[in-house]
Design an enzyme around this catalytic site. Structure first.
Site, PDB file in Angstrom:
ATOM      1  N   GLU A  37     -15.965  17.092   8.694  1.00  0.00           N
ATOM      2  CA  GLU A  37     -16.492  15.814   8.230  1.00  0.00           C
ATOM      3  C   GLU A  37     -17.996  15.880   8.002  1.00  0.00           C
ATOM      4  OE1 GLU A  37     -14.961  13.331   7.124  1.00  0.00           O
ATOM      5  OE2 GLU A  37     -12.926  13.835   7.748  1.00  0.00           O
ATOM      6  N   TYR A 120     -19.065   6.301   9.906  1.00  0.00           N
ATOM      7  CA  TYR A 120     -17.991   6.947   9.147  1.00  0.00           C
ATOM      8  C   TYR A 120     -17.437   8.151   9.903  1.00  0.00           C
ATOM      9  CZ  TYR A 120     -15.617  10.189   6.207  1.00  0.00           C
ATOM     10  OH  TYR A 120     -14.682  11.082   5.761  1.00  0.00           O
ATOM     11  N   ASP A 138     -15.190   5.968   3.086  1.00  0.00           N
ATOM     12  CA  ASP A 138     -16.243   6.692   2.384  1.00  0.00           C
ATOM     13  C   ASP A 138     -16.317   6.168   0.955  1.00  0.00           C
ATOM     14  OD1 ASP A 138     -14.035   7.772   1.110  1.00  0.00           O
ATOM     15  OD2 ASP A 138     -14.604   9.859   1.437  1.00  0.00           O
ATOM     16  N   CYS A 193      -8.194   8.241  -8.331  1.00  0.00           N
ATOM     17  CA  CYS A 193      -8.987   7.044  -8.642  1.00  0.00           C
ATOM     18  C   CYS A 193     -10.471   7.411  -8.655  1.00  0.00           C
ATOM     19  CB  CYS A 193      -8.702   5.960  -7.606  1.00  0.00           C
ATOM     20  SG  CYS A 193      -9.303   4.313  -8.071  1.00  0.00           S
ATOM     21  N   CYS A 200      -5.001   6.933 -13.929  1.00  0.00           N
ATOM     22  CA  CYS A 200      -4.123   5.812 -13.575  1.00  0.00           C
ATOM     23  C   CYS A 200      -2.647   6.145 -13.772  1.00  0.00           C
ATOM     24  CB  CYS A 200      -4.494   4.581 -14.390  1.00  0.00           C
ATOM     25  SG  CYS A 200      -6.157   3.944 -14.052  1.00  0.00           S
ATOM     26  N   CYS A 203      -1.265   7.419 -10.554  1.00  0.00           N
ATOM     27  CA  CYS A 203      -1.646   6.697  -9.329  1.00  0.00           C
ATOM     28  C   CYS A 203      -0.418   6.035  -8.708  1.00  0.00           C
ATOM     29  CB  CYS A 203      -2.695   5.642  -9.646  1.00  0.00           C
ATOM     30  SG  CYS A 203      -3.180   4.672  -8.194  1.00  0.00           S
ATOM     31  N   CYS A 209      -2.211  -2.498  -8.984  1.00  0.00           N
ATOM     32  CA  CYS A 209      -3.669  -2.356  -8.976  1.00  0.00           C
ATOM     33  C   CYS A 209      -4.309  -3.559  -9.659  1.00  0.00           C
ATOM     34  CB  CYS A 209      -4.077  -1.070  -9.682  1.00  0.00           C
ATOM     35  SG  CYS A 209      -5.865  -0.869  -9.853  1.00  0.00           S
TER      36      CYS A 209
END
Length: 293
Positions: A37, A120, A138, A193, A200, A203, A209
């Site tokens: 991370e 985070y 994030d 995305c 799309c 997705c 959406c």
């Protein structure tokens, strides 16, 4: 039959399409998740992978890193960028060793109290290492949630409390499923995305959406400009650090002077490295990575 939730659709897609990344393996230790991370902040996965593997091969536990010099952490960091992250990881490993017997804590407040661990990173470790129900938010997650739920093109440059609330509202109640959903949201934001050319058609939540339903409205406000690097103090700092990383002994100023011809900027960059604890000035106009002594 109730409609599939956004989280359920995201998890189903993630189970079939997620990239095979080492920090996602079920047996990954919390320390390895923490390292990943920190390394992934503002750095592409392709650059992180070799550095992550080399880091853990050398320092598989917090205690192993804490026992080494901070300068070695900077040296191993190589060209990942933002080398203060290496110093913070060393400080974090030292704190984990001293306060938690070498075990990365699973409590959110204890994680937040570690040096260099922000909101985070603490939530990411709690979710991905310990399977907790935490909103891990994030840039990619904020964009995905802003589009899917709020119908906005993006969520703005910084994480706000409202982003955490909106993401948490999408998480399943069961902690392990919530952690899986957090990883799924992040992956969708990273590879589907995306900011400029969202995919799309593939997705998993395209049918619900809000941004798509609204006709994919453009970003309301100025777009973010990519950060420049060439000619900046960041570039000069990187060049100076590269000389020190490759040197086994302290480096005289004359060797640093040749990396950048403009003396005012070069001296400013060197002073910044010293102020940030990334370089130790030594007697005789010598410089070295910090020893911690």
């Amino acid at each position: 039959m109730p409609e599939e939730t956004i989280a359920a659709a995201a998890i189903r897609w993630f189970d079939a399409n997620a990239r095979d990344l080492p920090w996602r393996h079920p047996d990954t230790a919390a320390w390895a998740v923490l390292v990943s991370e920190v390394m992934l902040q503002q750095t592409p996965v392709s650059r992180v992978l070799p550095a992550y593997e080399a880091w853990l091969a050398r320092w598989p536990t917090p205690a192993a890193l804490a026992a080494d010099e901070p300068g070695e952490a900077i040296r191993m960091w190589g060209r990942l960028g933002y080398p203060r992250r290496a110093l913070r990881l060393h400080e974090c490993a030292t704190a984990i060793t001293q306060r938690h017997a070498g075990v990365v804590p699973d409590d959110l407040d204890a994680l937040l109290a570690l040096p260099g661990v922000g909101a985070y990173t603490a939530r990411a470790v709690a979710a991905f290492a310990y399977g907790q129900r935490q909103p891990v938010v994030d840039t990619n997650v904020r964009r995905f949630v802003a589009r899917a739920v709020a119908g906005a093109a993006d969520a703005g440059p910084t994480t706000r409390p409202a982003d955490l609330v909106a993401t948490e509202a999408l998480l399943p109640d069961e902690p392990a499923a919530a952690a899986r959903a957090s990883a799924a949201f992040m992956e969708i934001g990273a590879v589907v995305c995306v900011a400029r050319t969202p995919r799309c058609a593939v997705c998993p939540v395209v049918d619900r959406c809000a941004w798509r339903a609204a006709g994919r409205p453009a970003l309301d406000g100025p777009s973010r400009r990519p950060q420049t690097y060439a000619g900046t103090d960041r570039q000069v700092r990187g060049l100076l650090l590269a000389v020190l990383r490759e040197a086994a002994e302290p480096v005289p100023r004359a060797r640093l002077d040749v990396v950048w011809s403009e003396p005012t900027q070069r001296d400013r960059a060197l002073r910044g490295l010293i102020d940030d604890g990334l370089v130790d000035p030594l007697p005789g106009e010598l410089f070295a990575l910090p020893s911690g002594r």
